[in-house]
Design a protein around this motif. Structure first.
Motif, PDB file in Angstrom:
ATOM      1  N   ALA A 115       0.662  -1.296  -0.040  1.00  0.00           N
ATOM      2  CA  ALA A 115      -0.242   0.023  -0.011  1.00  0.00           C
ATOM      3  C   ALA A 115       0.930   1.169  -0.082  1.00  0.00           C
ATOM      4  CB  ALA A 115      -0.865   0.032   1.451  1.00  0.00           C
ATOM      5  N   VAL A 116       2.009   1.247   0.896  1.00  0.00           N
ATOM      6  CA  VAL A 116       2.807   2.268   0.703  1.00  0.00           C
ATOM      7  C   VAL A 116       3.421   2.652  -0.450  1.00  0.00           C
ATOM      8  CG1 VAL A 116       4.924   3.314   1.832  1.00  0.00           C
ATOM      9  CG2 VAL A 116       3.200   2.297   3.279  1.00  0.00           C
ATOM     10  N   TYR A 119       1.299   4.214  -2.899  1.00  0.00           N
ATOM     11  CA  TYR A 119       1.020   5.849  -2.409  1.00  0.00           C
ATOM     12  C   TYR A 119       2.311   6.603  -2.967  1.00  0.00           C
ATOM     13  CZ  TYR A 119       1.888   9.818   0.770  1.00  0.00           C
ATOM     14  OH  TYR A 119       2.111  10.927   1.285  1.00  0.00           O
ATOM     15  N   CYS A 123       1.398   9.357  -5.361  1.00  0.00           N
ATOM     16  CA  CYS A 123       1.415  10.658  -4.884  1.00  0.00           C
ATOM     17  C   CYS A 123       2.594  11.310  -4.701  1.00  0.00           C
ATOM     18  CB  CYS A 123       0.849  10.550  -3.576  1.00  0.00           C
ATOM     19  SG  CYS A 123      -0.531   9.887  -2.951  1.00  0.00           S
ATOM     20  N   THR A 203      -1.975   2.624   8.019  1.00  0.00           N
ATOM     21  CA  THR A 203      -1.183   2.669   6.993  1.00  0.00           C
ATOM     22  C   THR A 203      -2.156   2.386   5.698  1.00  0.00           C
ATOM     23  OG1 THR A 203       0.739   1.646   8.038  1.00  0.00           O
ATOM     24  CG2 THR A 203       0.854   1.587   5.442  1.00  0.00           C
ATOM     25  N   THR A 207      -3.098   5.434   3.070  1.00  0.00           N
ATOM     26  CA  THR A 207      -2.742   5.673   2.000  1.00  0.00           C
ATOM     27  C   THR A 207      -3.784   5.540   0.983  1.00  0.00           C
ATOM     28  OG1 THR A 207      -2.519   2.898   1.916  1.00  0.00           O
ATOM     29  CG2 THR A 207      -0.581   4.476   2.345  1.00  0.00           C
ATOM     30  N   TYR A 208      -5.051   4.780   1.299  1.00  0.00           N
ATOM     31  CA  TYR A 208      -6.119   4.739   0.571  1.00  0.00           C
ATOM     32  C   TYR A 208      -6.677   6.188   0.204  1.00  0.00           C
ATOM     33  CZ  TYR A 208     -10.993   3.770  -1.123  1.00  0.00           C
ATOM     34  OH  TYR A 208     -12.192   3.799  -1.730  1.00  0.00           O
ATOM     35  N   LYS A 210      -5.317   9.201   0.660  1.00  0.00           N
ATOM     36  CA  LYS A 210      -4.398  10.088  -0.063  1.00  0.00           C
ATOM     37  C   LYS A 210      -4.592   9.834  -1.490  1.00  0.00           C
ATOM     38  CE  LYS A 210      -1.925  12.442   2.733  1.00  0.00           C
ATOM     39  NZ  LYS A 210      -1.597  13.898   2.600  1.00  0.00           N
ATOM     40  N   ILE A 229      -5.837  -0.667  -3.396  1.00  0.00           N
ATOM     41  CA  ILE A 229      -5.605  -0.565  -1.984  1.00  0.00           C
ATOM     42  C   ILE A 229      -6.757  -1.004  -1.348  1.00  0.00           C
ATOM     43  CG2 ILE A 229      -5.450   1.211   0.114  1.00  0.00           C
ATOM     44  CD1 ILE A 229      -2.818   0.875  -1.487  1.00  0.00           C
TER      45      ILE A 229
END
Length: 322
Positions: A115-116, A119, A123, A203, A207-208, A210, A229
């Protein structure tokens, strides 16, 4: 939450009839083989193409796939053992349980890392190459295993300190609570699961949202990452069910006393098999690049088999002519 995902759902005092036991074992074995076959195809495709094994995203994904394969194999073995051998040596059971504990705890941590990575890619794309390197990805995987092994091995050390050596030569029905029965282990494991899940949920939620805000004004890739995500969160939700299995078992025993083993079997499929069947879908089939190379592999395999069969038919025809 005092249970590992190796809880194979069969309790001795609620033993099934022979026919029902055979049917359940066949279903579990077939599902296990099917999931592992798909995962093995993904691993083969990954290993054959540089575009995958030099990409941190796919490295994390294939680590999750390997982790799922280990867990599926072990839980299927324990399921079959529970119906055939019933009791095994505590030392052997320890090895099974520890491996399942490692892979069970690896899953949410790996999902958080994936997930990170999504992101960062969506992003802050300009820093993605600098942050998400292959070396750092492999170090991260090593850190995941170190964390889960430290957690699991501490259960073993507590048991070694609180039980005589003869305990490890005895025979038990292979469940976590039978191999690591000390109450300290139970409390420690509950705390560990709680910490892992809180960290991972924070976390994934961060991330979701964002990515969700980015996806409103950004590209198609951002929207796809948002959906990915979301699927990670759904997969994590299914994995969480294994942590509340004991409570669910008590409820099922009260509600369905006559069909307790059938209820447990359905829960085993939902808790153990279903989450492991999602991983190939998230990246293996939804990802355009991976799907393209996977199709090539499968088509080449079918073509090779067809050519081989034609060659065999030709040889047979020649032999008959001669």
């Amino acid at each position: 939450m005092n249970v590992s995902s190796a809880n194979v759902t069969v309790v001795l005092q609620y033993r099934d009839s022979f026919t029902k036991a055979v049917i359940k074992n066949v279903i579990v074995v077939v599902l296990g083989i099917s999931i592992n076959y798909i995962n093995a195809s993904l691993i083969h495709t990954f290993s054959k193409h540089q575009i995958f094994y030099r990409n941190p995203r796919y490295i994390l994904f294939i680590h999750l796939v390997v982790n799922d394969m280990i867990q599926v194999t072990l839980t299927v073995m324990l399921f079959v053992i529970s119906y055939t051998i019933y009791k095994i040596n505590v030392s052997v059971c320890c090895v099974f349980i520890l491996l399942v504990v490692f892979t069970t705890e690896n899953t949410p941590l790996n999902l958080a890392c994936m997930a990170v990575e999504c992101y960062i890619a969506i992003c802050i794309p300009l820093q993605h190459v600098q942050i998400c390197t292959i070396k750092r990805t492999l170090m991260l995987i090593g850190l995941i295993w170190t964390t889960t092994m430290f957690s699991g091995l501490s259960d073993l050390f507590i048991t070694l300190a609180t039980h005589p050596s003869g305990f490890f030569y005895s025979q038990v029905f292979c469940l976590t609570e039978n191999v690591f029965p000390h109450h300290i282990v139970t409390k420690k494991r509950d705390s560990t699961y709680l910490v892992f899940l809180v960290i991972v949920w924070i976390t994934i939620s961060f991330t979701y949202f964002k990515i969700l805000f980015t996806a409103k004004t950004a590209s198609k890739n951002a929207k796809k990452a948002r959906n990915t995500i979301f699927l990670h969160g759904f997969q994590l939700l299914l994995c969480m069910a294994s942590y509340v299995t004991p409570m669910l078992q008590d409820v099922l025993q009260q509600w369905f006393p006559k069909n307790f083993t059938d209820s447990l079997f359905a829960m085993y499929i939902a808790v153990q098999m279903l989450p492991r069947s999602i991983s190939p879908f998230i990246y293996g089939l939804r990802d355009n690049t991976f799907r393209k190379y996977l199709k090539r592999y499968l088509l080449c395999k079918v073509s090779t088999n067809a050519i081989t069969n034609q060659g065999d038919i030709g040889k047979t025809s020649v032999n008959h002519t001669v």
